[in-house]
Design an enzyme around this catalytic site. Structure first.
Site, PDB file in Angstrom:
ATOM      1  N   ASP A  71      -5.697  19.253 -14.876  1.00 53.78           N
ATOM      2  CA  ASP A  71      -5.932  17.913 -15.434  1.00 53.78           C
ATOM      3  C   ASP A  71      -5.455  17.949 -16.887  1.00 53.78           C
ATOM      4  O   ASP A  71      -6.039  18.642 -17.719  1.00 53.78           O
ATOM      5  CB  ASP A  71      -7.426  17.584 -15.331  1.00 53.78           C
ATOM      6  CG  ASP A  71      -7.752  16.158 -15.750  1.00 53.78           C
ATOM      7  OD1 ASP A  71      -7.022  15.627 -16.615  1.00 53.78           O
ATOM      8  OD2 ASP A  71      -8.728  15.591 -15.233  1.00 53.78           O
ATOM      9  N   ARG A  95       0.829  -1.202   0.000  1.00 55.07           N
ATOM     10  CA  ARG A  95       0.000   0.000   0.000  1.00 55.07           C
ATOM     11  C   ARG A  95       0.872   1.264   0.000  1.00 55.07           C
ATOM     12  O   ARG A  95       0.454   2.325  -0.457  1.00 55.07           O
ATOM     13  CB  ARG A  95      -0.956  -0.021   1.206  1.00 55.07           C
ATOM     14  CG  ARG A  95      -1.840   1.188   1.312  1.00 55.07           C
ATOM     15  CD  ARG A  95      -3.148   0.914   2.054  1.00 55.07           C
ATOM     16  NE  ARG A  95      -2.994   0.026   3.177  1.00 55.07           N
ATOM     17  CZ  ARG A  95      -2.541   0.360   4.390  1.00 55.07           C
ATOM     18  NH1 ARG A  95      -2.182   1.606   4.616  1.00 55.07           N
ATOM     19  NH2 ARG A  95      -2.443  -0.525   5.360  1.00 55.07           N
ATOM     20  N   TYR A 142     -14.207  17.269 -16.253  1.00 50.01           N
ATOM     21  CA  TYR A 142     -14.596  15.864 -16.306  1.00 50.01           C
ATOM     22  C   TYR A 142     -15.751  15.622 -15.319  1.00 50.01           C
ATOM     23  O   TYR A 142     -15.734  16.160 -14.201  1.00 50.01           O
ATOM     24  CB  TYR A 142     -13.391  14.996 -15.948  1.00 50.01           C
ATOM     25  CG  TYR A 142     -13.718  13.526 -15.946  1.00 50.01           C
ATOM     26  CD1 TYR A 142     -13.947  12.854 -17.151  1.00 50.01           C
ATOM     27  CD2 TYR A 142     -13.823  12.816 -14.766  1.00 50.01           C
ATOM     28  CE1 TYR A 142     -14.263  11.510 -17.153  1.00 50.01           C
ATOM     29  CE2 TYR A 142     -14.137  11.473 -14.763  1.00 50.01           C
ATOM     30  CZ  TYR A 142     -14.360  10.822 -15.967  1.00 50.01           C
ATOM     31  OH  TYR A 142     -14.677   9.486 -15.957  1.00 50.01           O
ATOM     32  N   LYS A 169      -6.236   6.813 -19.995  1.00 45.89           N
ATOM     33  CA  LYS A 169      -6.481   7.319 -21.345  1.00 45.89           C
ATOM     34  C   LYS A 169      -5.207   7.221 -22.191  1.00 45.89           C
ATOM     35  O   LYS A 169      -4.674   6.147 -22.339  1.00 45.89           O
ATOM     36  CB  LYS A 169      -7.035   8.737 -21.262  1.00 45.89           C
ATOM     37  CG  LYS A 169      -8.173   8.910 -20.234  1.00 45.89           C
ATOM     38  CD  LYS A 169      -9.458   8.195 -20.604  1.00 45.89           C
ATOM     39  CE  LYS A 169     -10.452   8.089 -19.462  1.00 45.89           C
ATOM     40  NZ  LYS A 169     -10.804   9.375 -18.852  1.00 45.89           N
TER      41      LYS A 169
HETATM   42  C1  LIG Z   1     -11.285   9.767 -17.598  1.00 44.09           C
HETATM   43  C2  LIG Z   1     -10.932  11.075 -17.020  1.00 44.09           C
HETATM   44  C3  LIG Z   1     -10.782  11.238 -15.633  1.00 44.09           C
HETATM   45  C4  LIG Z   1     -11.025  10.127 -14.650  1.00 44.09           C
HETATM   46  O1  LIG Z   1     -10.087   9.098 -14.819  1.00 44.09           O
HETATM   47  P1  LIG Z   1     -10.347   7.567 -14.373  1.00 44.09           P
HETATM   48  O2  LIG Z   1      -9.049   6.931 -14.695  1.00 44.09           O
HETATM   49  O3  LIG Z   1     -11.490   7.071 -15.185  1.00 44.09           O
HETATM   50  O4  LIG Z   1     -10.662   7.600 -12.921  1.00 44.09           O
HETATM   51  C5  LIG Z   1     -10.394  12.472 -15.162  1.00 44.09           C
HETATM   52  N1  LIG Z   1     -10.192  13.513 -15.991  1.00 44.09           N
HETATM   53  C6  LIG Z   1     -10.347  13.400 -17.326  1.00 44.09           C
HETATM   54  C7  LIG Z   1     -10.111  14.591 -18.196  1.00 44.09           C
HETATM   55  C8  LIG Z   1     -10.724  12.179 -17.884  1.00 44.09           C
HETATM   56  O5  LIG Z   1     -10.875  12.067 -19.212  1.00 44.09           O
END
Ligand SMILES: *Cc1c(COP(=O)(O)O)cnc(C)c1O
Length: 394
Positions: free
Chosen positions: A182, A57, A110, A207
């Site tokens: 982000d 962890r 998001y 992604k």
């Molecule tokens: C998909 C996404 C998230 C969340 O990510 P997860 O890996 O699904 O938890 C956050 N910000 C953006 C811009 C995203 O496309």
């Protein structure tokens, strides 16, 4: 690995010091507890932040390798990999904010981030003000004496609106307020928020960074001091990345630059094709000269990314027929994978909103979001050309 500065090479070698064995690819360290030779060795571990050979962890050697490459990719001192993008965002907020604090965020972020800020933050006594990201002065006007964090996301999804990272980071910094960006949609290939003065970068590694639609992971990157602080919360909330997913994410990262460049090319070609098509009413992509913030895109980004959205003439039924008529392209959310995915964002809410509610959210019912993959450009454009004709959009 200060010897290299190019992103392509960093992605291959930033973790090379950890090559313990002659194997030229990393192993997966699955062990949860690690043994130590003495009580003193354990005591030393507990005094060291970010240790990765105690109990999984707290970290693992496989996770550490991934973090080295992720930190290098964003030009950050340190990175913390998490079990998902939302894991990175929620842990960061929990680590940095307290009751009575105020956050400034964008109207368009998001969905998971928005729900966290709208549903969870108020329960912890954290107030959030949402602003129009295209208006830098709106950020300035929203700042208060108790503002602790400004949360940014550019380009936004699904409308591809931009935030001026340098301007907003600058005005927050003047007041001693931290900024978090982000960078999932742009990727570090196209945009480097830390170089614009932002303090922390988060990604859904799910992604483009992992790139194959088969890993769920996240990361937060920034100064060693901030990442240590977030780690101390992370080992208590426990949403840690498995070493198998860390290994897969690392494997995907090696080819990030080539993949993103292809996606940049495909998205721009598809956006241009759609822009010229008589059946299409509007196209949103920051690489198009017609994009209202194209000048900012040119200043802030070195490529425009694989995400675009467009609205066919004819409303939601036409958009649905178009999505059904695509042969290569799958109807699915997410982005940054090797296959092109398309979705009608208005249909992703469990109960579809009324047209008025959608207009209010700035999302037309017929809007189609496309996350391009690595297909041959002509094949991809041909799929949309055929589907537009089949849907009777023209
Ligand atoms: C998909 C996404 C998230 C969340 O990510 P997860 O890996 O699904 O938890 C956050 N910000 C953006 C811009 C995203 O496309």
């Amino acid at each position: 690995m200060d010897d290299f500065s190019s992103l392509e090479t960093l992605l291959l070698y930033a973790d090379a010091d950890d090559d313990a064995e002659p194997g030229v690819a990393p192993p997966i360290h699955a062990a949860v507890p690690f043994s130590a030779p003495s009580a003193e060795a354990f005591a030393e571990l507990s005094a060291t932040p970010r240790h990765d050979r105690f109990y999984r962890r707290y970290g693992s050697p496989t996770q550490t390798r991934l973090e080295k490459v992720l930190a290098a990719a964003e030009g950050a001192e340190a990175a913390l990999a998490t079990a998902s993008g939302m894991g990175a965002i929620s842990t960061t907020l929990l680590a940095l904010l307290s009751t009575g604090d105020h956050v400034v965020a964008q109207h368009s972020m998001y969905g998971g981030t928005l729900n966290l800020l709208k549903d969870v933050a108020p329960r912890l006594g954290i107030e959030v003000t949402f602003v129009d990201q295209t208006d830098t002065s709106a950020f300035a006007a929203a700042l208060r004496p108790n503002t602790r964090l400004v949360m940014l996301e550019t380009p936004s999804n699904p409308l591809l609106q931009l935030t001026d990272l340098r301007a907003v980071a600058g005005l927050a910094r003047e007041r001693g307020i931290r900024t978090l960006a982000d960078n999932t949609v742009a990727t570090p290939v196209n945009q480097r928020p830390l170089e614009c003065g932002v303090d922390l970068v988060v990604h859904s590694v799910t992604k483009s960074l992992s790139g194959h639609s088969d890993v769920l992971a996240g990361v937060v990157a920034g100064s060693g001091e901030l990442i240590d602080r977030i780690w101390h919360t992370h080992i208590l909330t426990g949403a840690v990345l498995s070493p198998h997913d860390a290994w897969l994410a690392l494997r995907g990262l090696r080819t990030l630059v080539m993949r993103v460049r292809r996606q940049n090319e495909n998205a721009l070609a598809l956006a241009r094709f759609l822009q010229d098509h008589p059946g299409v009413a509007a196209v949103n992509h920051p690489g198009l000269p017609e994009h209202p913030q194209h000048d900012l895109a040119k200043r802030q980004m070195t490529g425009y990314g694989g995400l675009l959205s467009f609205r066919p003439h004819g409303g939601r039924e036409t958009a649905e027929r178009l999505l059904s008529a695509l042969r290569l392209v799958r109807r699915a959310p997410s982005l940054g994978g090797y296959r092109t995915l398309a979705v009608r964002p208005a249909a992703m809410w469990a109960i579809e909103l009324t047209d008025e509610q959608l207009e209010e959210a700035g999302v037309p019912p017929a809007l189609i979001r496309v996350a391009v993959g690595l297909e041959n450009t002509d094949d991809l454009v041909a799929d949309f050309e055929r589907a537009l004709a089949a849907a009777g959009a023209a």
